[in-house]
Design an enzyme around this catalytic site. Structure first.
Site, PDB file in Angstrom:
ATOM      1  N   GLY A 100       0.118  -5.536   0.166  1.00 58.14           N
ATOM      2  CA  GLY A 100      -0.926  -5.467  -0.849  1.00 58.14           C
ATOM      3  C   GLY A 100      -0.484  -6.021  -2.186  1.00 58.14           C
ATOM      4  O   GLY A 100      -1.314  -6.500  -2.969  1.00 58.14           O
ATOM      5  N   ALA A 124       0.830  -1.199   0.000  1.00 59.15           N
ATOM      6  CA  ALA A 124       0.000   0.000   0.000  1.00 59.15           C
ATOM      7  C   ALA A 124       0.868   1.253   0.000  1.00 59.15           C
ATOM      8  O   ALA A 124       2.071   1.213   0.259  1.00 59.15           O
ATOM      9  CB  ALA A 124      -0.912   0.003   1.219  1.00 59.15           C
ATOM     10  N   GLU A 182      -1.137  -9.583  -1.916  1.00 59.43           N
ATOM     11  CA  GLU A 182      -2.586  -9.788  -1.974  1.00 59.43           C
ATOM     12  C   GLU A 182      -3.099  -9.659  -3.409  1.00 59.43           C
ATOM     13  O   GLU A 182      -4.015 -10.382  -3.817  1.00 59.43           O
ATOM     14  CB  GLU A 182      -3.281  -8.803  -1.042  1.00 59.43           C
ATOM     15  CG  GLU A 182      -3.044  -9.139   0.429  1.00 59.43           C
ATOM     16  CD  GLU A 182      -3.578  -8.092   1.385  1.00 59.43           C
ATOM     17  OE1 GLU A 182      -4.307  -8.452   2.319  1.00 59.43           O
ATOM     18  OE2 GLU A 182      -3.264  -6.899   1.201  1.00 59.43           O
ATOM     19  N   GLU A 209       3.283  -6.328   7.133  1.00 58.59           N
ATOM     20  CA  GLU A 209       2.482  -5.326   7.845  1.00 58.59           C
ATOM     21  C   GLU A 209       2.670  -5.379   9.354  1.00 58.59           C
ATOM     22  O   GLU A 209       2.619  -4.344  10.027  1.00 58.59           O
ATOM     23  CB  GLU A 209       0.994  -5.507   7.511  1.00 58.59           C
ATOM     24  CG  GLU A 209       0.617  -5.178   6.076  1.00 58.59           C
ATOM     25  CD  GLU A 209       0.655  -6.394   5.161  1.00 58.59           C
ATOM     26  OE1 GLU A 209      -0.012  -6.377   4.118  1.00 58.59           O
ATOM     27  OE2 GLU A 209       1.381  -7.366   5.493  1.00 58.59           O
TER      28      GLU A 209
END
Length: 268
Positions: free
Chosen positions: A119, A76, A122, A142
């Site tokens: 992310g 992110a 992901e 994270e």
């Protein structure tokens, strides 16, 4: 041939580049190398626009997503998270992109060229096939900044690698190399860096040569195995098989087999 997102400025650098490297194959390259292709709101919006375009294009049978530079995507946009707090996470536009990728009907390949972190991992997990460079690295880091995966990572990762290894990744933020990722089933195959795109395009071309009317049914059927109990998954498989029989390509495939010739799929 490279294409632009509708409405984008000619002077503004495009954060997702699109080209057609083989018939029926759309290649999308995340193009924010100076930020390791961090998933900013603008980048995600451009990615969604390209996927929407590919979904509507009957000539596209498969889409490949890769990254420019040293990373596939390094997670992110932390700057945006610091500035807007939880609003950066619950932003309707951002959440719509993830929902759009998950709902993308056509086969989607991740060609992971480097770091796939947070992310970025992901995003790769949302793809149907993951091909990795031997230089690729995967992680859910994270936890090291007081967070944890929030875009499906805690749900998809255990389904792929098992609870124990997923917990180890999520709770330690450990870095996983391509060889270990392949052993754990996170990727389908590992190739040398200079062969990555060629191999992804080769797989994409094989898929695109099939019926673009039928491959979405096959994708939905396989995905049902991860979403439904076995008995319900088999019911869904049967339902999709019956529905697919109504397509012209299903009939053409059967007729071509009987007549001992190559099928001429029309995508309908």
């Amino acid at each position: 041939m490279e294409t632009a997102v509708a409405g984008s400025s000619q002077t503004q650098a495009r954060l997702v580049l699109a080209e057609t490297p083989a018939p029926g194959v759309r290649l999308l390259t995340l193009n924010r190398p100076e930020k390791l292709n961090a998933l900013s709101k603008q980048l995600l919006a451009e990615l969604q626009a390209h996927l929407d375009e590919a979904a509507a294009d009957r000539d596209v049978g498969c889409v490949i997503v890769t990254g420019n530079g040293r990373a596939f995507a390094a997670g992110a946009d932390i700057t945006d998270m610091l500035e807007r707090g939880v609003e950066s996470y619950v932003d309707p536009g951002r959440l719509a992109v993830w929902a759009s990728i998950e709902a993308f009907p056509k086969p989607l390949i991740a060609a992971v060229n480097g770091y796939a972190l947070g992310g970025g991992l992901e995003l790769a997990l949302l793809c149907d096939i993951v091909v990795a460079s031997s230089a690729a690295r995967f992680a859910t880091p994270e936890i090291r900044i007081g967070s944890f995966p929030g875009d499906g990572g805690t749900q998809r990762l255990p389904r792929i690698v098992g609870k124990s290894f997923a917990m180890q990744m999520v709770l330690t933020g450990m870095m996983v190399d391509a060889a270990l990722a392949e052993r754990k089933g996170m990727v389908s195959e590992v190739v040398e860096p200079d062969a990555l795109l060629a191999r992804a395009i080769e797989i994409g071309g094989e898929i695109a040569a099939m019926s673009v009317a039928i491959t979405p049914y096959a994708k939905r059927a396989v995905n049902a195995a991860f979403e439904l109990p076995l008995a319900r998954g088999i019911e869904e498989e049967r339902r999709l098989t019956v529905e697919a029989f109504a397509t012209e390509d299903r009939v053409e495939g059967l007729r071509a087999f009987k007549e001992k010739r190559a099928p001429q799929f029309k995508g309908r």
